[in-house]
Each structure stands twice: as structure tokens, then as C-alpha cells.
Design an enzyme around this catalytic site. Structure first.
Site, PDB file in Angstrom:
ATOM      1  N   SER A   8       0.833  -1.204   0.000  1.00 34.93           N
ATOM      2  CA  SER A   8       0.000   0.000   0.000  1.00 34.93           C
ATOM      3  C   SER A   8       0.863   1.247   0.000  1.00 34.93           C
ATOM      4  CB  SER A   8      -0.909   0.013   1.227  1.00 34.93           C
ATOM      5  OG  SER A   8      -1.589   1.255   1.313  1.00 34.93           O
ATOM      6  N   HIS A  32      -1.160  -0.957  -4.496  1.00 36.84           N
ATOM      7  CA  HIS A  32      -2.445  -0.595  -3.879  1.00 36.84           C
ATOM      8  C   HIS A  32      -2.474   0.905  -3.582  1.00 36.84           C
ATOM      9  CE1 HIS A  32      -6.188  -1.532  -1.791  1.00 36.84           C
ATOM     10  NE2 HIS A  32      -5.816  -0.668  -0.859  1.00 36.84           N
ATOM     11  N   ASP A  34      -4.794   3.916  -2.013  1.00 31.57           N
ATOM     12  CA  ASP A  34      -5.939   4.276  -1.175  1.00 31.57           C
ATOM     13  C   ASP A  34      -6.301   5.744  -1.373  1.00 31.57           C
ATOM     14  OD1 ASP A  34      -6.522   1.867   0.355  1.00 31.57           O
ATOM     15  OD2 ASP A  34      -4.559   2.146   1.268  1.00 31.57           O
ATOM     16  N   MET A  36      -8.784   8.612  -0.200  1.00 35.90           N
ATOM     17  CA  MET A  36      -9.699   8.946   0.898  1.00 35.90           C
ATOM     18  C   MET A  36     -10.147  10.397   0.784  1.00 35.90           C
ATOM     19  SD  MET A  36      -7.525   7.340   4.059  1.00 35.90           S
ATOM     20  CE  MET A  36      -6.630   5.803   3.899  1.00 35.90           C
ATOM     21  N   HIS A  65      -8.454   1.809  -4.414  1.00 33.89           N
ATOM     22  CA  HIS A  65      -9.499   1.604  -3.411  1.00 33.89           C
ATOM     23  C   HIS A  65     -10.101   2.976  -3.110  1.00 33.89           C
ATOM     24  CE1 HIS A  65     -10.357   0.458   1.086  1.00 33.89           C
ATOM     25  NE2 HIS A  65     -11.468   0.640   0.404  1.00 33.89           N
ATOM     26  N   MET A  67     -12.200   5.246  -1.199  1.00 33.19           N
ATOM     27  CA  MET A  67     -12.887   5.467   0.074  1.00 33.19           C
ATOM     28  C   MET A  67     -13.493   6.857   0.046  1.00 33.19           C
ATOM     29  SD  MET A  67     -10.183   3.710   2.701  1.00 33.19           S
ATOM     30  CE  MET A  67      -8.738   3.625   1.646  1.00 33.19           C
ATOM     31  N   MET A 137     -12.198  -5.223   4.682  1.00 34.53           N
ATOM     32  CA  MET A 137     -11.355  -4.401   5.544  1.00 34.53           C
ATOM     33  C   MET A 137     -11.194  -5.107   6.887  1.00 34.53           C
ATOM     34  SD  MET A 137     -10.401  -1.846   3.763  1.00 34.53           S
ATOM     35  CE  MET A 137      -9.557  -0.998   5.116  1.00 34.53           C
ATOM     36  N   ASP A 175      -7.435  -5.950   3.649  1.00 33.09           N
ATOM     37  CA  ASP A 175      -6.637  -4.747   3.871  1.00 33.09           C
ATOM     38  C   ASP A 175      -6.726  -4.341   5.337  1.00 33.09           C
ATOM     39  OD1 ASP A 175      -5.353  -2.304   3.827  1.00 33.09           O
ATOM     40  OD2 ASP A 175      -6.643  -1.403   2.309  1.00 33.09           O
TER      41      ASP A 175
END
Length: 216
Positions: A8, A32, A34, A36, A65, A67, A137, A175
Site C-alpha cells: 500500500s 495498492h 488508497d 480517501m 481503493h 474510500m 477491511m 486490507d
């Protein structure tokens, strides 16, 4: 499907990000990413100005991913950056989940649905046959470095059992809190792809850390 590790970038060194992307290209299986928004989850990570640059040097598949509260706004942007996997949260999509999965697949990406630890895993069952993968998660989405929630193993096993029962080829990603103490258990529960942040980029030898996680 062989067990894979997705380092990540949330835990990478942003002052020397190309070095860490090169590490994943050489030693990891998936990059990966993320994203957010500070609304769906209580943190803001990085956005597309960073992913634009990563895409220029990424050789390993990119896994975004989302979020965020309106993931559908970003599907085309993600696809345009050459991302191969894109997941969003069931908590954000609700009744639009099936249509979101269709949109992602139509853009040429693998489509995934993610859920936080407090969402019953059975809520994913209606999307078996529609999603390419499911992201469980094992911490609450928003921050790296959290401790693994061991109840996640039962959730993975329940989902895996249902996938097998329905003869689905969808895979399971996990994750949160993945390290040498937890990775063997998640693999045994049925996980195919494990996201690891701090345990990779916080290690003295990140390349060896990836290898050890994959072979645990």
C-alpha cells in the site's frame, strides 16, 4: 490463483515515491492506492495528481481503493490512468452497487466491492457474479498502521464458502493489519490478495518483507 501481496502506497515514502514504486514493480504483485476523501472515512490521503504520476512508472497492476462518498465520479479518471482494479465501498454505493460494478467493468477494469468490519459480510452475497473481487477491511478504513481485527478471519471464511458454493471465480482481497503475525491466517481463511503497508515500507528490507509475507 496464487497468493499475492499488494504493498500500500499509503505507507510509502512520499519524498522518494518513485523509489518505492520501483520496489513494488520489482518485488510486489500489485500497487495498492488508497484514495480517501475525509468524509466517507476520517482521513484524507492523496488524489489523482499523485496517481497520474505513479501511472507513468507503474509496471505492476494498479489497484485503486476509493474510500469516497461519490466513487462513480472517478471511475473514468481511474481507467484513463491505466488502473486495472477499482473498488468502492458498499457503504457509499447502496442500491447503486450493481450499476457501479457494470460501469467499472465497461471501462475495462476489474470491479470490486469493499466493506468495513461493521458491515455484515452477507451483504456482499447479492453481488457474487457481478463483482470480480471483494475487499474485506480488517481494520476500519481511514488510517494505516492499525491492529488487525481477528473477527475478519470468520468474515473471509464465510464469504469464501459462499463463493465456492456458487462456483464463483471472484477473489478476496484483505486490507488492514497484515504482517507476518497475521498473513498466514488470512491466507488459510481464503484470502487471495493481501494489502500490506507498514509491514512492507516500515521494514528494514522491504523487498525481503514482501517475499516473507507472500511465502508465509
Amino acid at each position: 490463483m496464487p497468493f499475492r501481496i499488494a504493498p500500500s502506497i499509503l505507507a510509502a515514502d512520499f519524498l522518494h515515491l518513485e523509489k518505492d514504486i520501483d520496489l513494488v514493480n520489482r518485488c510486489g504483485d500489485v500497487i495498492h492506492l488508497d484514495v480517501m476523501d475525509g468524509t466517507l472515512v476520517p482521513n484524507i490521503s492523496f488524489g489523482f495528481s499523485v496517481i497520474d504520476q505513479i501511472s507513468k512508472v507503474a509496471k505492476a497492476p494498479m489497484d485503486v481503493h476509493l474510500m469516497v462518498v461519490h466513487p462513480e465520479r472517478w471511475f473514468k479518471k481511474v481507467a484513463d490512468d491505466g488502473v486495472q482494479m477499482c473498488s468502492f465501498h458498499l457503504e457509499a454505493s447502496g442500491r447503486r452497487t450493481s450499476s457501479f460494478l457494470k460501469e467499472i467493468r465497461a471501462l475495462g477494469m476489474k470491479a470490486g466491492v469493499a466493506v468495513n468490519p461493521d458491515v455484515p459480510v452477507e451483504k456482499l452475497f447479492p453481488y457474487i457474479g457481478k463483482a470480480d473481487y471483494f475487499l474485506i477491511m480488517s481494520v476500519f478504513a481511514g488510517f494505516g498502521g492499525q491492529k488487525f481485527i481477528y473477527e475478519s478471519l470468520d468474515r473471509v471464511a464465510t464469504l469464501k464458502s459462499e463463493l465456492v458454493k456458487r462456483k464463483s471465480d471472484a477473489f478476496i482481497e484483505i486490507d488492514g493489519g497484515i504482517n507476518l503475525s497475521t498473513v498466514k491466517a488470512v491466507k488459510e481463511a481464503g484470502v487471495d490478495l493481501a494489502v500490506a503497508g507498514s509491514s512492507v515500507f516500515g521494514a528494514a528490507d522491504p523487498a525481503e518483507a514482501i517475499k516473507s509475507l507472500r511465502e508465509a
